[in-house]
Design an enzyme around this catalytic site. Structure first.
Site, PDB file in Angstrom:
ATOM      1  N   ASP A 288       0.860  -1.046  -0.103  1.00 34.68           N
ATOM      2  CA  ASP A 288       0.047   0.018  -0.002  1.00 34.68           C
ATOM      3  C   ASP A 288       0.700   1.251  -0.210  1.00 34.68           C
ATOM      4  O   ASP A 288       0.274   2.394   0.303  1.00 34.68           O
ATOM      5  CB  ASP A 288      -1.000   0.051   1.215  1.00 34.68           C
ATOM      6  CG  ASP A 288      -0.057  -0.236   2.505  1.00 34.68           C
ATOM      7  OD1 ASP A 288       0.993   0.008   2.473  1.00 34.68           O
ATOM      8  OD2 ASP A 288      -0.719  -0.933   3.486  1.00 34.68           O
TER       9      ASP A 288
ATOM     10  N   GLU B  87       0.213  -9.179  -0.744  1.00 32.08           N
ATOM     11  CA  GLU B  87      -0.555  -8.558   0.192  1.00 32.08           C
ATOM     12  C   GLU B  87      -1.937  -7.680  -0.101  1.00 32.08           C
ATOM     13  O   GLU B  87      -2.090  -6.630   0.343  1.00 32.08           O
ATOM     14  CB  GLU B  87       0.350  -7.886   1.202  1.00 32.08           C
ATOM     15  CG  GLU B  87      -0.093  -7.522   2.638  1.00 32.08           C
ATOM     16  CD  GLU B  87       0.968  -6.854   3.629  1.00 32.08           C
ATOM     17  OE1 GLU B  87       1.648  -7.752   4.108  1.00 32.08           O
ATOM     18  OE2 GLU B  87       0.715  -5.727   3.470  1.00 32.08           O
TER      19      GLU B  87
ATOM     20  N   GLU C 119      -2.092   5.122   2.882  1.00 31.50           N
ATOM     21  CA  GLU C 119      -2.203   3.685   2.432  1.00 31.50           C
ATOM     22  C   GLU C 119      -3.552   3.052   2.037  1.00 31.50           C
ATOM     23  O   GLU C 119      -3.694   2.277   1.079  1.00 31.50           O
ATOM     24  CB  GLU C 119      -1.591   2.740   3.452  1.00 31.50           C
ATOM     25  CG  GLU C 119      -0.133   3.154   3.732  1.00 31.50           C
ATOM     26  CD  GLU C 119       0.438   4.231   4.710  1.00 31.50           C
ATOM     27  OE1 GLU C 119       1.391   4.524   4.969  1.00 31.50           O
ATOM     28  OE2 GLU C 119      -0.618   4.862   5.018  1.00 31.50           O
TER      29      GLU C 119
ATOM     30  N   HIS D 103       5.393   5.882  14.186  1.00 35.05           N
ATOM     31  CA  HIS D 103       5.862   6.809  13.070  1.00 35.05           C
ATOM     32  C   HIS D 103       4.948   7.029  12.258  1.00 35.05           C
ATOM     33  O   HIS D 103       5.038   8.017  11.227  1.00 35.05           O
ATOM     34  CB  HIS D 103       7.046   6.051  12.168  1.00 35.05           C
ATOM     35  CG  HIS D 103       6.462   4.861  11.400  1.00 35.05           C
ATOM     36  ND1 HIS D 103       6.456   3.801  11.960  1.00 35.05           N
ATOM     37  CD2 HIS D 103       6.215   4.709  10.103  1.00 35.05           C
ATOM     38  CE1 HIS D 103       6.126   2.735  10.954  1.00 35.05           C
ATOM     39  NE2 HIS D 103       5.893   3.538   9.978  1.00 35.05           N
TER      40      HIS D 103
ATOM     41  N   ARG E 235       1.828   8.865   9.852  1.00 35.17           N
ATOM     42  CA  ARG E 235       1.563  10.253   9.551  1.00 35.17           C
ATOM     43  C   ARG E 235       0.261  10.617  10.494  1.00 35.17           C
ATOM     44  O   ARG E 235       0.279  11.541  10.941  1.00 35.17           O
ATOM     45  CB  ARG E 235       1.277  10.601   8.235  1.00 35.17           C
ATOM     46  CG  ARG E 235       2.568  10.390   7.300  1.00 35.17           C
ATOM     47  CD  ARG E 235       2.247  10.393   5.919  1.00 35.17           C
ATOM     48  NE  ARG E 235       3.269  10.346   4.920  1.00 35.17           N
ATOM     49  CZ  ARG E 235       4.291  10.981   4.564  1.00 35.17           C
ATOM     50  NH1 ARG E 235       3.700  12.397   4.731  1.00 35.17           N
ATOM     51  NH2 ARG E 235       5.222  10.906   3.698  1.00 35.17           N
TER      52      ARG E 235
ATOM     53  N   HIS F  76      12.130   6.419  13.876  1.00 32.61           N
ATOM     54  CA  HIS F  76      12.337   6.600  12.768  1.00 32.61           C
ATOM     55  C   HIS F  76      13.058   7.811  12.243  1.00 32.61           C
ATOM     56  O   HIS F  76      13.175   8.641  12.952  1.00 32.61           O
ATOM     57  CB  HIS F  76      10.687   6.508  12.261  1.00 32.61           C
ATOM     58  CG  HIS F  76      10.564   6.547  10.738  1.00 32.61           C
ATOM     59  ND1 HIS F  76      10.625   7.676   9.988  1.00 32.61           N
ATOM     60  CD2 HIS F  76      10.022   5.632  10.082  1.00 32.61           C
ATOM     61  CE1 HIS F  76      10.312   7.284   8.740  1.00 32.61           C
ATOM     62  NE2 HIS F  76      10.113   5.918   8.875  1.00 32.61           N
TER      63      HIS F  76
END
Length: 388
Positions: A98, A120, A134, A210, A212, A243
């Site tokens: 994604d 996936e 995603e 991490h 967004r 990250h």
């Protein structure tokens, strides 16, 4: 029929972890001419995975730039793939999951009228803003793809609800294949602090954060809860590979610096991450991949998000949604650190994600679909009863 030319395309560390075993499986089989293209959406973290799996890309777009945006990533991937596909002319392009690389790679293949396989496939939250971007990336790839390799039956059911029923295969998740290569009994970490930690007598929590959608107040809540956990449980240590995002770096160091039992370290390569996960007591994460990896290693997971596109682990009992509110996160962690029965119930739950043969199933599905083998692939129905 001559060998089928299959190109794997990926660009981030999580994609590479899951696609490297598949790229190697394809390369090992005489019916395939296996090619690998990386976009390097994440340069340093991608390279470490390539090195560990001894995988050398045939094409490297090297698109990463400082403070890149979703638009620049997508545009550079799309235009870069144009030249690669013109030159290589693969019979099939495989993308994973994604990411922006995934969406742009699938779109570029579509523009060139090349079939697309989605590894996936079928994960959904049904909230286009979470995870962002995603959720929309994987839905758009699902509309483009000709072959859909679903890790679990519920992923297949998600596609069926979108009227996608052709070219769908149940395979398990390729990350379980990767774990069989990376986790070893006697492992020495490059970070000395990781070698000094007493994993037997201390409750070590592996943390990642991490995403967004957690920027801002959610991340503040998470960091505050983590520090409270370390303060409240003297026999507990937190290890947080931070990250590289400047936003994440600032939040982690603002709230978690200068605590004797919180270890903020540099991002780990895949082998070190998997071996740390195998030795830890508990995983707290907003990552997607760790929700699949940790159950295979018998580790409970608290997901630092409001929802998950991996409900199989929640249903199986290996994962719990902790959300992004400080008090809830703290209380859920506290229960697992103080209630042995609650901990064991999660640690010993079955793993719904794979048996280490996903790459073989995907390769068999491709060969069967293109007429290179007579029998269709076996399907994975899980769950797997024993952790690795």
């Amino acid at each position: 029929m001559s060998r089928l030319k299959v190109m794997t395309v990926f660009g981030t560390r999580p994609e590479a972890i899951k696609m490297a075993p598949l790229a190697l499986e394809l390369a090992s089989r005489p019916e395939f001419d296996a090619l690998c293209c990386v976009t390097a959406q994440h340069r340093e973290m991608l390279d470490s995975v390539l090195n560990i799996f001894s995988l050398k890309p045939d094409y490297d777009l090297n698109i990463m730039e400082p403070r890149q945006t979703l638009s620049t990533i997508t545009a550079k991937c799309l235009t870069g793939m144009d030249g690669v596909l013109e030159e290589a002319r693969p019979d099939l392009v495989l993308v994973h999951g994604d990411t922006s690389t995934t969406f742009a790679g699938a779109l570029a293949a579509f523009y060139h009228k090349i079939p697309v396989g989605h590894v996936e496939a079928g994960l959904r939250t049904y909230d286009k803003w979470s995870p962002y971007p995603e959720e929309m990336n994987r839905k758009m790839v699902g509309a483009i793809a000709d072959l859909h390799f679903c890790p679990t039956p519920s992923n297949r059911d998600n596609l069926a609800r979108e009227t996608i029923t052709q070219g769908v295969f149940l395979t398990g998740n390729t990350v379980i294949d990767a774990l069989q290569t990376t986790v070893v009994k006697d492992f020495s970490f490059s970070e000395d602090i990781l070698n000094r930690i007493d994993y037997v007598n201390r409750n070590v929590i592996l943390v990642t954060c991490h995403r967004r959608e957690n920027y801002g107040q959610p991340m503040t809540n998470i960091m505050t809860a983590l520090r409270r956990i370390a303060d409240a449980f003297p026999d507990t240590e937190l290890v947080y590979p931070v990250h590289l995002s400047p936003v994440v770096q600032e939040a982690a160091h603002t709230y978690l610096d200068r605590h004797p039992r919180i270890h903020l370290i540099a991002p780990l390569d895949v082998r070190e991450m998997h071996n740390l996960m195998a030795r830890c007591h508990l995983v707290m994460t907003d990552s997607g991949g760790l929700q699949e990896e940790a159950p295979a290693l018998g580790k409970p997971v608290l997901v630092l998000r409001r929802e998950t596109e991996r409900p199989e682990a929640v249903a199986a009992g290996t994962v719990r949604l902790a959300g992004v509110e400080e008090e809830t996160i703290f209380q859920m962690a506290a229960q697992l650190l103080s209630d042995r029965d609650a901990y064991n119930k999660m640690a010993h739950a079955v793993n719904p994600y794979g048996d280490g043969r996903a790459c073989r199933r995907i390769a068999d599905a491709i060969a069967w679909r293109f007429g290179l083998q007579a029998m269709p692939p076996e399907e994975f129905y899980g769950p797997v009863p024993e952790p690795m």
